[in-house]
Design an enzyme around this catalytic site. Structure first.
Site, short mmCIF file in Angstrom:
data_model
loop_
_atom_site.label_atom_id
_atom_site.label_comp_id
_atom_site.label_asym_id
_atom_site.label_seq_id
_atom_site.Cartn_x
_atom_site.Cartn_y
_atom_site.Cartn_z
CB CYS A 2 -40.29 -79.93 40.09
SG CYS A 2 -38.94 -78.93 40.69
NE ARG A 28 -42.71 -85.15 40.44
CZ ARG A 28 -42.04 -86.58 39.62
NH1 ARG A 28 -42.64 -87.71 40.31
NH2 ARG A 28 -41.55 -86.36 38.77
CD1 TRP A 82 -35.33 -81.01 45.76
CD2 TRP A 82 -34.34 -80.60 43.95
NE1 TRP A 82 -33.83 -81.41 45.93
CE2 TRP A 82 -33.44 -81.01 44.98
CE3 TRP A 82 -33.87 -80.23 42.73
CZ2 TRP A 82 -32.13 -81.34 44.59
CZ3 TRP A 82 -32.43 -80.58 42.18
CH2 TRP A 82 -31.74 -80.83 43.33
CG ASN A 108 -39.85 -82.10 36.71
OD1 ASN A 108 -38.74 -81.93 37.08
ND2 ASN A 108 -40.47 -83.17 37.18
N GLY A 109 -37.32 -79.94 35.41
CA GLY A 109 -36.24 -80.09 34.39
C GLY A 109 -35.06 -79.13 34.57
CD GLU A 479 -28.93 -97.32 52.75
OE1 GLU A 479 -28.29 -96.71 51.75
OE2 GLU A 479 -29.98 -96.86 52.88
CE LYS A 483 -31.32 -94.04 54.24
NZ LYS A 483 -31.58 -94.75 52.95
CD GLU A 486 -31.15 -90.06 52.91
OE1 GLU A 486 -31.71 -89.53 52.07
OE2 GLU A 486 -31.12 -91.22 53.03
CG HIS A 502 -5.26 -97.13 52.29
ND1 HIS A 502 -3.78 -97.47 51.93
CD2 HIS A 502 -5.68 -98.44 52.43
CE1 HIS A 502 -3.66 -98.71 52.17
NE2 HIS A 502 -4.95 -99.31 52.22
CE LYS A 596 -39.36 -92.41 49.04
NZ LYS A 596 -38.23 -92.94 49.64
C1 F6R Z 1 -31.70 -92.16 50.37
C2 F6R Z 1 -32.75 -92.21 49.27
C3 F6R Z 1 -32.05 -91.85 47.89
C4 F6R Z 1 -32.58 -92.72 46.52
C5 F6R Z 1 -32.25 -92.40 45.26
C6 F6R Z 1 -32.84 -93.38 44.03
O1 F6R Z 1 -32.26 -92.45 51.64
O2 F6R Z 1 -33.69 -92.55 49.32
O3 F6R Z 1 -30.44 -92.28 47.73
O4 F6R Z 1 -32.48 -94.02 47.15
O5 F6R Z 1 -32.59 -91.15 45.14
O6 F6R Z 1 -34.07 -93.21 44.20
P1 F6R Z 1 -35.04 -94.48 43.56
O7 F6R Z 1 -34.71 -95.75 44.17
O8 F6R Z 1 -36.26 -94.08 43.57
O9 F6R Z 1 -34.43 -94.59 42.13
#
Ligand code: F6R
Length: 601
Positions: A2, A28, A82, A108-109, A479, A483, A486, A502, A596
């Site tokens: 947010c 955000r 968000w 926010n929160g 990873e 990717k 998401e 397993h 983000k």
């Molecule tokens: C996935 C992604 C998230 C961030 C996570 C931590 O592609 O971007 O998993 O890595 O939210 O974010 P930061 O690195 O900003 O603490």
């Protein structure tokens, strides 16, 4: 998560100023957005009331249909959401108001005790129109206003909230903005005859470089200049604090897509230079961190999501290269592992944004135990940057796509170099990183990308996808899966090759794709055996390796660049994820339900 923005001052276009600020904060959260502006307009027979405008979806080019922009206003607040409590609807969008729509609040929160507060307010006769936790706040303020002034009503309402929260409140009967925070970031900008409040300094620097980074349990009252000034108070009591503004000495690089269709693919293409920069310019910083590791009794990497995967690869790289044991924890779980932290512990916090609350929270607790914090972030001035004892900036440039790519590659490059520096092999690390950068560049050439696009097309129709690796390639598999899931919404699981049998192998049937990371290391033969086990059950194998194996149905060659192969091989997975999203006609930069910067628990 947010984004909050507010403006009070001499400009008569407060609503537009807030809208522009919100656009910068959209990373955000982009479920919905809204602005409340205090309007004095004869057309509406308004003499200081609020007009509130809310929309579902991303802000985008909202100037085109932003009704509030047509009214004069010197005070406005806004929010980009968000969703936590309550669906993505206009009613749940912020700002939220009290029964008479005289008080507006953005938040926010998470108000952890909102049910309890709502029950109390319902008994007092308050009417609620949303499903959010936030809505209790304007009603609490309304209730408090019956017996005290506006600022103290906000203070007492904020003190009644449990959880980590940041709020901005305005009231039709006053020309003040009242701000309070405990947890999520808020920055005050002090301009010439104007004040700003924003969740991120990025929303302020173009207006003023004079700022206050609010600390937890602080509150600010911003009056309308010139008559109204600024007051900083402590919470919960409301005692006056001395104001010590900081001068921002940096400017923000505005990132554009350039020749690319999306930020994600642009950022993937920036990676060779990100790696070269670390190879060329990080020796002294990495030596400093190596010393801290040597002086500590226990080193812990923590991070969330992609950042956690980068830290987790450190477990293996440190063991393999430096023969040193480090612990890596998902940041949100670290609180439950903190009992053995001491003054001699070193926590290496990995975070692109430097704002992730799941990282901030355990760091606060570790600080109380006297442990040292070394932050590796990509964002100057961020919360984690400011709270750390030592800092290293990744200098990867702004990462705009929600899915992290270049920050991951930068973090693993730093960790890899660190492992070599610890055993005095700095030059070897630099050479490996330079070779890695060249190999990434080769992977990004048109020919390789065309091959990857074809595989992505085949994968994009799958119901689920798997990725496996062993050793350092296990974090690569995690990873890769993150990717893909998401940005494509296709359920994807990453796992250690040996773990398949397993349980998860039960999910393999005809045509189910599995990405197999098979670098030329001690894991090659075992992971190929795992691939054969999958293929025997009808699975389709996408091999990412320097050496083509018979079991591969699709093959992407990643040349052997020593331990740099663990970096280069992930780039193939990033490209697969991006082109799968494109085939599925999805917004790769802003996947649904994500943000983000994750500032709620
Ligand atoms: C996935 C992604 C998230 C961030 C996570 C931590 O592609 O971007 O998993 O890595 O939210 O974010 P930061 O690195 O900003 O603490």
């Amino acid at each position: 998560m947010c984004g909050i923005y507010g403006y009070v001052g001499h400009k008569s276009e407060a609503a537009n100023t807030v809208l522009d600020g919100l656009k910068l904060l959209e990373y955000r959260g982009y479920d919905s957005w809204g602005v409340a502006a205090k309007i004095k307009d004869e057309r509406l027979e308004m003499k200081g009331g609020f007009l509130t405008e809310k929309h579902v979806g991303k802000i985008g080019d909202s100037h085109l249909n932003f009704q509030l922009s047509t009214f004069n206003s010197h005070l406005a607040i806004g929010h980009t959401r968000w969703a936590t409590h309550g669906g993505v609807t206009v009613a749940n969008a912020h700002p939220h108001t009290d029964c008479k729509a005289q008080i507006a609040v953005v938040h926010n929160g998470i108000v952890e005790n909102f049910q309890e507060l709502k029950t109390y307010l319902l008994k007092k006769g308050h009417k609620f129109i949303s499903e959010t936790d936030t809505e209790v706040i304007p009603h609490l303020i309304e209730e408090n206003l019956k017996r005290e002034g506006f600022a103290s009503s906000v203070r007492d309402a904020f003190n009644a909230l449990r959880g980590l929260n940041a709020i901005v409140a305005v009231n039709a009967g006053s020309s003040e903005i009242v701000v309070a925070k405990n947890g999520s970031p808020l920055i005050i900008g002090i301009g010439d005859q104007e004040f700003f409040v924003s969740s991120d300094v990025i929303g302020i620097v173009e207006h003023t470089k004079k700022v206050i980074f609010l600390k937890d349990l602080e509150m600010v009252i911003l009056g309308n200049p010139p008559a109204g000034g600024i007051q900083l108070l402590s919470l919960p009591e409301g005692n006056k604090l001395e104001i010590k503004p900081e001068q921002i000495t940096w400017s923000y690089e505005i990132s554009t897509k350039g020749k690319f269709d999306d930020f994600m693919i642009k950022e993937i293409h920036e990676q060779p230079n990100v790696v070269r920069n670390i190879a060329g310019n990080y020796t002294s910083q990495i030596e400093k961190l190596a010393k801290e590791i040597q002086n500590s009794k226990g080193t812990f990497f923590i991070g969330a999501g992609t950042a956690y995967h980068a830290g987790f690869s450190g477990n293996y790289l440190f063991s393999k290269i430096a023969k040193i044991h480090v612990n890596t924890s998902v940041a949100s779980e670290f609180n439950y592992l903190e009992d053995f932290l001491t003054r001699d512990s070193l926590i290496i916090a990995l975070s692109q944004s430097g704002e992730t609350i799941d990282v901030v929270e355990p760091l606060n607790r570790a600080k109380k135990k006297g442990s040292k914090i070394f932050a590796i972030t990509n964002t100057l001035g961020s919360t984690i940057y400011r709270m750390a004892d030592y800092n290293m900036l990744l200098n990867a440039g702004p990462e705009k796509a929600v899915a992290s790519t270049k920050a991951y590659i930068a973090k693993v490059s730093v960790i890899l170099m660190l492992a070599y520096v610890l055993i005095g092999k700095t030059n070897e690390a630099k050479n490996i990183l330079l070779k890695t950068a060249d190999e990434i560049e080769r992977l990004l050439s048109e020919t390789t990308v065309d091959d990857i696009k074809k595989i992505a097309k085949a994968l994009s129709v799958s119901k689920n996808v798997y990725a496996i690796g062993r050793g350092v390639s296990y974090p690569s598999a995690l990873e890769a899966a993150l990717k893909i899931k998401e940005v494509t919404y296709i359920p994807t699981e990453g796992l250690a090759g040996g773990e398949l049998k397993h349980g998860t192998i039960a999910l393999i049937s005809k045509g189910v794709p599995c990405i197999v990371f098979a670098p030329m290391d001690e894991t090659y033969e075992s992971v190929i055996s795992n691939a054969i086990e999958i293929k025997s059950r009808g699975g389709v194998i996408i091999g990412i390796s320097p050496k083509k194996a018979e079991v591969f149905d699709h093959f992407v060659e990643v040349k052997d660049v020593d331990s740099g192969s663990y970096i280069a091989q992930v780039v193939v997975a990033q490209l697969l994820a991006y082109y799968m999203a494109i085939d599925l006609k999805l917004d790769a930069d802003k996947p649904r339900n994500l943000a983000k910067s994750v500032t709620v628990k």
